[in-house]
Design a protein around this motif. Structure first.
Motif, PDB file in Angstrom:
ATOM      1  N   VAL A   1      42.240  35.317  40.349  1.00  0.00           N
ATOM      2  CA  VAL A   1      42.915  36.435  39.680  1.00  0.00           C
ATOM      3  C   VAL A   1      41.875  37.365  39.064  1.00  0.00           C
ATOM      4  O   VAL A   1      42.001  38.590  39.125  1.00  0.00           O
ATOM      5  N   LEU A   2      40.822  36.772  38.488  1.00  0.00           N
ATOM      6  CA  LEU A   2      39.740  37.595  37.939  1.00  0.00           C
ATOM      7  C   LEU A   2      39.074  38.408  39.045  1.00  0.00           C
ATOM      8  O   LEU A   2      38.794  39.605  38.874  1.00  0.00           O
ATOM      9  N   ARG A   3      38.825  37.793  40.166  1.00  0.00           N
ATOM     10  CA  ARG A   3      38.195  38.482  41.294  1.00  0.00           C
ATOM     11  C   ARG A   3      39.132  39.560  41.865  1.00  0.00           C
ATOM     12  O   ARG A   3      38.678  40.627  42.270  1.00  0.00           O
ATOM     13  N   LEU A   4      40.419  39.255  41.874  1.00  0.00           N
ATOM     14  CA  LEU A   4      41.388  40.249  42.362  1.00  0.00           C
ATOM     15  C   LEU A   4      41.379  41.472  41.451  1.00  0.00           C
ATOM     16  O   LEU A   4      41.469  42.613  41.927  1.00  0.00           O
ATOM     17  N   TRP A   5      41.258  41.237  40.133  1.00  0.00           N
ATOM     18  CA  TRP A   5      41.167  42.367  39.200  1.00  0.00           C
ATOM     19  C   TRP A   5      39.943  43.228  39.508  1.00  0.00           C
ATOM     20  O   TRP A   5      40.026  44.459  39.522  1.00  0.00           O
ATOM     21  N   VAL A   6      38.796  42.594  39.771  1.00  0.00           N
ATOM     22  CA  VAL A   6      37.581  43.344  40.096  1.00  0.00           C
ATOM     23  C   VAL A   6      37.816  44.214  41.327  1.00  0.00           C
ATOM     24  O   VAL A   6      37.407  45.377  41.370  1.00  0.00           O
ATOM     25  N   SER A   7      38.488  43.649  42.317  1.00  0.00           N
ATOM     26  CA  SER A   7      38.722  44.407  43.551  1.00  0.00           C
ATOM     27  C   SER A   7      39.711  45.554  43.348  1.00  0.00           C
ATOM     28  O   SER A   7      39.743  46.492  44.141  1.00  0.00           O
TER      29      SER A   7
ATOM     30  N   GLU B   1      48.106  42.214  29.567  1.00  0.00           N
ATOM     31  CA  GLU B   1      49.141  42.751  30.444  1.00  0.00           C
ATOM     32  C   GLU B   1      48.585  43.043  31.840  1.00  0.00           C
ATOM     33  O   GLU B   1      49.257  42.785  32.850  1.00  0.00           O
ATOM     34  N   ILE B   2      47.371  43.560  31.892  1.00  0.00           N
ATOM     35  CA  ILE B   2      46.736  43.839  33.185  1.00  0.00           C
ATOM     36  C   ILE B   2      46.531  42.542  33.947  1.00  0.00           C
ATOM     37  O   ILE B   2      46.773  42.471  35.163  1.00  0.00           O
ATOM     38  N   LEU B   3      46.131  41.490  33.252  1.00  0.00           N
ATOM     39  CA  LEU B   3      45.913  40.194  33.904  1.00  0.00           C
ATOM     40  C   LEU B   3      47.234  39.611  34.399  1.00  0.00           C
ATOM     41  O   LEU B   3      47.285  38.994  35.472  1.00  0.00           O
ATOM     42  N   ARG B   4      48.308  39.794  33.634  1.00  0.00           N
ATOM     43  CA  ARG B   4      49.617  39.315  34.092  1.00  0.00           C
ATOM     44  C   ARG B   4      50.032  40.034  35.379  1.00  0.00           C
ATOM     45  O   ARG B   4      50.578  39.425  36.309  1.00  0.00           O
ATOM     46  N   GLN B   5      49.785  41.324  35.423  1.00  0.00           N
ATOM     47  CA  GLN B   5      50.108  42.085  36.636  1.00  0.00           C
ATOM     48  C   GLN B   5      49.284  41.592  37.821  1.00  0.00           C
ATOM     49  O   GLN B   5      49.791  41.471  38.940  1.00  0.00           O
ATOM     50  N   MET B   6      48.012  41.291  37.565  1.00  0.00           N
ATOM     51  CA  MET B   6      47.165  40.761  38.636  1.00  0.00           C
ATOM     52  C   MET B   6      47.669  39.403  39.110  1.00  0.00           C
ATOM     53  O   MET B   6      47.669  39.097  40.311  1.00  0.00           O
TER      54      MET B   6
ATOM     55  N   ASP C   1      50.757  38.330  39.003  1.00  0.00           N
ATOM     56  CA  ASP C   1      51.972  38.559  39.800  1.00  0.00           C
ATOM     57  C   ASP C   1      51.611  38.992  41.209  1.00  0.00           C
ATOM     58  O   ASP C   1      52.195  38.521  42.198  1.00  0.00           O
ATOM     59  N   MET C   2      50.654  39.904  41.311  1.00  0.00           N
ATOM     60  CA  MET C   2      50.225  40.372  42.624  1.00  0.00           C
ATOM     61  C   MET C   2      49.593  39.242  43.421  1.00  0.00           C
ATOM     62  O   MET C   2      49.806  39.131  44.641  1.00  0.00           O
ATOM     63  N   TYR C   3      48.844  38.407  42.736  1.00  0.00           N
ATOM     64  CA  TYR C   3      48.204  37.260  43.400  1.00  0.00           C
ATOM     65  C   TYR C   3      49.275  36.332  43.995  1.00  0.00           C
ATOM     66  O   TYR C   3      49.150  35.859  45.130  1.00  0.00           O
ATOM     67  N   ARG C   4      50.346  36.083  43.224  1.00  0.00           N
ATOM     68  CA  ARG C   4      51.426  35.229  43.735  1.00  0.00           C
ATOM     69  C   ARG C   4      52.132  35.875  44.925  1.00  0.00           C
ATOM     70  O   ARG C   4      52.511  35.194  45.879  1.00  0.00           O
ATOM     71  N   LYS C   5      52.286  37.201  44.854  1.00  0.00           N
ATOM     72  CA  LYS C   5      52.922  37.892  45.981  1.00  0.00           C
ATOM     73  C   LYS C   5      52.077  37.772  47.242  1.00  0.00           C
ATOM     74  O   LYS C   5      52.603  37.570  48.343  1.00  0.00           O
ATOM     75  N   LEU C   6      50.783  37.906  47.083  1.00  0.00           N
ATOM     76  CA  LEU C   6      49.888  37.751  48.241  1.00  0.00           C
ATOM     77  C   LEU C   6      49.933  36.326  48.775  1.00  0.00           C
ATOM     78  O   LEU C   6      49.956  36.106  49.993  1.00  0.00           O
ATOM     79  N   ARG C   7      49.921  35.347  47.873  1.00  0.00           N
ATOM     80  CA  ARG C   7      50.020  33.951  48.312  1.00  0.00           C
ATOM     81  C   ARG C   7      51.355  33.702  49.007  1.00  0.00           C
ATOM     82  O   ARG C   7      51.429  32.994  50.021  1.00  0.00           O
ATOM     83  N   GLY C   8      52.424  34.295  48.457  1.00  0.00           N
ATOM     84  CA  GLY C   8      53.738  34.126  49.085  1.00  0.00           C
ATOM     85  C   GLY C   8      53.765  34.703  50.485  1.00  0.00           C
ATOM     86  O   GLY C   8      54.345  34.111  51.402  1.00  0.00           O
TER      87      GLY C   8
ATOM     88  N   LYS D   1      40.318  50.656  47.100  1.00  0.00           N
ATOM     89  CA  LYS D   1      41.151  51.160  48.191  1.00  0.00           C
ATOM     90  C   LYS D   1      41.607  50.018  49.093  1.00  0.00           C
ATOM     91  O   LYS D   1      42.718  50.054  49.633  1.00  0.00           O
ATOM     92  N   ILE D   2      40.759  49.013  49.251  1.00  0.00           N
ATOM     93  CA  ILE D   2      41.142  47.832  50.033  1.00  0.00           C
ATOM     94  C   ILE D   2      42.300  47.125  49.344  1.00  0.00           C
ATOM     95  O   ILE D   2      43.279  46.722  49.985  1.00  0.00           O
ATOM     96  N   TYR D   3      42.182  46.961  48.038  1.00  0.00           N
ATOM     97  CA  TYR D   3      43.245  46.320  47.260  1.00  0.00           C
ATOM     98  C   TYR D   3      44.553  47.095  47.431  1.00  0.00           C
ATOM     99  O   TYR D   3      45.617  46.494  47.681  1.00  0.00           O
ATOM    100  N   GLN D   4      44.494  48.399  47.309  1.00  0.00           N
ATOM    101  CA  GLN D   4      45.708  49.211  47.423  1.00  0.00           C
ATOM    102  C   GLN D   4      46.316  49.113  48.818  1.00  0.00           C
ATOM    103  O   GLN D   4      47.537  49.003  48.970  1.00  0.00           O
ATOM    104  N   THR D   5      45.464  49.143  49.833  1.00  0.00           N
ATOM    105  CA  THR D   5      45.942  49.050  51.221  1.00  0.00           C
ATOM    106  C   THR D   5      46.598  47.704  51.472  1.00  0.00           C
ATOM    107  O   THR D   5      47.680  47.618  52.068  1.00  0.00           O
ATOM    108  N   LEU D   6      45.931  46.642  51.002  1.00  0.00           N
ATOM    109  CA  LEU D   6      46.448  45.290  51.208  1.00  0.00           C
ATOM    110  C   LEU D   6      47.758  45.089  50.449  1.00  0.00           C
ATOM    111  O   LEU D   6      48.713  44.496  50.979  1.00  0.00           O
ATOM    112  N   GLN D   7      47.807  45.569  49.221  1.00  0.00           N
ATOM    113  CA  GLN D   7      49.020  45.439  48.412  1.00  0.00           C
ATOM    114  C   GLN D   7      50.205  46.139  49.080  1.00  0.00           C
ATOM    115  O   GLN D   7      51.296  45.564  49.206  1.00  0.00           O
ATOM    116  N   ARG D   8      49.966  47.359  49.537  1.00  0.00           N
ATOM    117  CA  ARG D   8      51.032  48.133  50.174  1.00  0.00           C
ATOM    118  C   ARG D   8      51.492  47.467  51.473  1.00  0.00           C
ATOM    119  O   ARG D   8      52.697  47.379  51.753  1.00  0.00           O
TER     120      ARG D   8
END
Length: 809
Positions: free
Chosen positions: A693-699, A712-717, A719-726, A778-785
């Protein structure tokens, strides 16, 4: 009431229980029957299967994976297997002085992202982590840990041993923290600036600069820290925006006007008006400088408009010169400042004569403290009318511009201040007083008593502080060793043009710093560091430093480390050629600036170790390193090899709290990377997120500017981490029985699958482009989307039915 009624009309206990169980048992049998019926069809549905959990269990699982990577030497084996070109990201050494902070985490994860990508692109990658181990902060921590008795018995070599021990313990602690964040590196072979081989390489760089004539000894004003009792480099300063100085306007009486005769009519009551924020430097005054291009005026003080005025709620003190009773006091100031000074001083000023500054050259005035006659000299364009009076009190021992003006006119370099920031006997009646305290006030009082003070007022401005002790510094002339940047400045500026800077504005920043910097003071008056390998003649104090002496000392240090300089005798440290004259020399006690230490890392690592590139492909550090490591590395490399030590330089901003404020323990807004990974004492407030999650925040952040982090930022990260794992879990689970032999040609796939693959190809291309340009957010944004919109919300939803029950024939 209803309960009472039911009890009243309830049947007998046993009969009731038998009857009440009937419906329950019937429902249970029906459910079992339905389950058996469903079981008939279970094998007809291809249900997903995977051991990849939705929950990462990072606290337990990550260390297991990291141990697996380390035991199997994954980085080394993958790098050796790759057939592409070598890629070298040279690690800037963090300081071995405490626990890791979030800036360390940001820095190392960015480097790790780059290295792993280069591995995937078939490059050979070897990442050598480093640590900066010398310098004052470590020395001070060691000193503060000792009691008085131990301090009194402390020898230099004992202090060095304790400092080395402290640094090594810190290195091991930081190394383990970096490993826990998941950084891939050659942890078995890091570089430490205290290791003998590193120190020898540093001495080699120093020796080459000496032989090229770039190193010299001189008495010049340098930033001096009274609290640390050592000279400081620009990179060792912090600038306080809230420093308040005791500023004064003072009058120096003219005794002999220039040959033009322009001032004759105003004698003997004409004075030069100066303004300074450092009254303590008045005893060292050697001249008053003017700008020849500015217009100056003789003004008459006709009347006092106010006895006192206010500025920012603070009282100003009108000086003795304004109430001296002199019939016609005349003062020389810049013409453009007359109205400003009239208002500030609270007097009526009438211009009697105007003339260019050049007319004032060689006028003589009476020194306000020692009574000597001094000259008016021509200064540079640093003399303006933005503030002050347009005339600059010049003390060559206490200012860079003053020093250069002093060289031009052969002025004495007076600096009556000792290492602790107290006036010496040379300052006369001020001897022993602190220049930043009582000494400063005593000078102002003296000027007032001797009818020289015009006005005293507090002045809030930007002022340099020692970044370690957080105390103000002074400019003070001392004997120091310097690197003459003028000798290779043009070559450095030319090399900068051939380096790729990310972001691009980094180029302008370092160009401005290099083009405007003075010579580099490389000597420090401390014990914990690499010695400047010089001997001094005991009678003449002339330095002995030759290619032969440096090579001899380098060989000793390479074998025994720099401690040898302190425990070996002079005759042992001198080459055979000088042994018979050893009694005539003493060892120098200065050590090198730690920026020279770290700035030599290219010579000790990139240019020395096998499997690395020199120049390195990338340097990546915080934006503050334009005036630190980037610059010292560039200067040492240009001076000795003629080329920059890096091909590309990437900078990142600072890590701030969620509100954009600097993190501070006293404020309580520090985000600790260890707590982010492992959690705090209260797991609800500080849950263990794990390194991913820390590394995901950096990215996710645009690191080229300052970045924010908070709960709050870490909680959002998370959540995103769980979505990616899902998303990945869904994919893996549905591929559990897939065999490459069953692949379907693209042309035979349904349109929906062709569209999904088309999207994937665009995502991969976009991500690769972003990797190549170091734009990880930008990689994070592309992957998230893609994961949420392209896959989960669309493709997965459409494909679910046929995934489980097949495609109708």
């Amino acid at each position: 009431f209803s309960t009472e009624l039911s009890d009243l009309f309830a049947p007998s206990s046993s009969a009731s229980k038998r009857r009440s169980r009937g419906p329950v048992m019937a429902a249970k049998k029906a459910a079992e029957g339905a389950k058996q019926e469903d079981g008939k069809y279970k094998h007809t549905v291809d249900l997903p299967k995977t051991s990849f959990g939705l929950r990462a269990n990072s606290v337990m699982r990550e260390p297991e994976l990291q141990k697996l990577w380390e035991e199997n030497q994954v980085l080394k084996r993958v790098s050796e297997r790759n057939t592409g070109a070598t890629f070298t990201l040279h690690d800037g050494p963090p300081y071995a002085n405490g626990d890791l902070h979030m800036g360390h985490a940001l820095n190392k994860v960015l480097k790790d992202i780059i290295n792993r990508y280069k591995l995937l692109q078939n490059h050979k990658v070897s990442f050598i982590p480093g640590w900066d181990c010398h310098g004052l902060p470590i020395e001070l921590k060691v000193l503060k840990s000792m009691d008085k008795a131990t301090l009194n018995a402390l020898t230099p070599i004992r202090l060095r041993q304790k400092a080395a021990k402290f640094a090594k313990v810190t290195v091991n602690a930081q190394m383990n923290s970096f490993k826990r964040i998941g950084i891939w590196a050659d942890w078995d072979s890091p570089y430490l600036t205290l290791s003998p081989e590193y120190e020898a390489a540093q001495l080699e760089v120093f020796g080459q600069m000496v032989m090229r004539g770039y190193i010299y000894r001189g008495r010049k004003p340098v930033h001096w820290s009274p609290s640390s009792r050592t000279a400081l480099a620009e990179a060792e300063l912090e600038y306080s925006e809230n420093h308040v100085s005791k500023s004064i306007y003072a009058a120096f009486k003219i005794t002999s006007p220039s040959s033009s005769g322009l001032l004759d009519e105003f004698l003997p009551n004409v004075c030069l008006a100066i303004w300074t924020t450092t009254p303590w430097t008045i005893p060292a005054n050697a001249a008053v400088a003017v700008n020849p291009e500015l217009s100056y005026a003789v003004v008459e003080l006709q009347s006092v408009l106010e006895s006192e005025s206010t500025s920012g709620g603070k009282q100003q003190k009108l000086g003795s010169i304004l109430s001296s009773g002199i019939e016609k006091p005349f003062i020389i100031v810049a013409s453009d400042l007359v109205s400003v000074l009239e208002s500030k001083w609270g007097v009526k000023l009438v211009i009697r004569k105007s003339f260019p500054g050049s007319v004032l050259e060689h006028c003589r005035y009476l020194h306000p403290v020692n009574g000597n006659e001094c000259s008016v000299v021509i200064g540079g364009d640093y003399i303006t009318t933005e503030s002050g009076t347009g005339l600059v009190h010049t003390a060559p021992g206490h200012g860079q511009e003053d020093y250069l003006t002093g060289l031009k006119y052969g002025l004495p370099i007076v600096s009556p201040v000792d290492d602790e920031g107290n006036f010496t006997a040379e300052a006369g009646q001020f001897s022993g007083l602190s220049v930043l305290g009582a000494g400063n006030a005593a000078v102002v009082k003296y000027l007032d008593e001797h009818v020289s003070l015009i006005l005293e007022e507090p002045y809030k401005h930007k002022y340099p502080y020692d970044w370690r002790s957080k105390e103000p510094t002074i400019f003070r002339a001392t004997e120091q060793w310097f690197a003459s940047v003028d000798g290779f400045r043009d070559a450095a500026l030319d090399a900068i043009k051939r380096v790729t800077w990310v972001p691009s504005q980094g180029e302008n920043r370092i160009v401005n710093m290099i083009s405007g910097r003075s010579d580099w003071c490389i000597s420090r008056q401390r014990t914990w560091g690499v010695p400047i390998p010089v001997f001094y003649h005991v009678d003449t104090q002339e330095p002995l430093i030759t290619e032969e002496t440096i090579e001899h000392i380098k060989a000793i240090v390479s074998e025994k480390g720099s401690d040898a300089w302190w425990y070996m005798k002079t005759e042992e440290l001198l080459p055979d050629k000088y042994r018979d004259k050893a009694s005539e020399y003493r060892k120098g006690t200065d050590t090198m600036d730690v920026w020279f230490d770290s700035g030599s890392s290219w010579a000790a690592v990139s240019a020395k170790r096998d499997g690395l590139n020199f120049p390195a492909d990338v340097y990546l550090e915080g934006s503050d390193q334009h005036r630190g490591w980037f610059q010292s590395s560039l200067l040492t490399s240009i001076a000795t090899t003629g080329k920059a030590p890096y091909s590309s330089v990437i900078t990142h901003g600072f890590v701030l709290d969620k509100d954009g404020l600097k993190m501070s323990k006293s404020v309580g807004n520090v985000v600790d990377p260890e707590k982010v990974i492992l959690g705090g004492k209260d797991s609800k407030k500080e849950p263990p997120y794990g390194a991913d999650v820390l590394r995901l925040w950096v990215s996710s952040v645009d690191y080229t500017g300052d970045v924010l982090i908070g709960s709050e930022i870490l909680r959002q990260m998370s959540d995103m981490y769980r979505k990616l794992r899902g998303t990945m879990r869904f994919l893996l689970a549905n591929l559990h029985d897939w065999n490459p032999e069953n692949s379907v040609p693209y042309s035979d796939l349904p349109k929906i699958d062709q569209y999904a693959l088309f999207q994937l190809e665009n995502v991969v291309a976009s991500m690769k482009d972003s990797y190549d340009n170091y734009q990880f957010y930008k990689i994070y944004q592309t992957l998230q989307r893609f994961a949420i919109v392209g896959l989960s919300n669309f493709y997965f939803d459409v494909a679910k039915d046929r995934l489980y029950v097949g495609w109708p024939s």
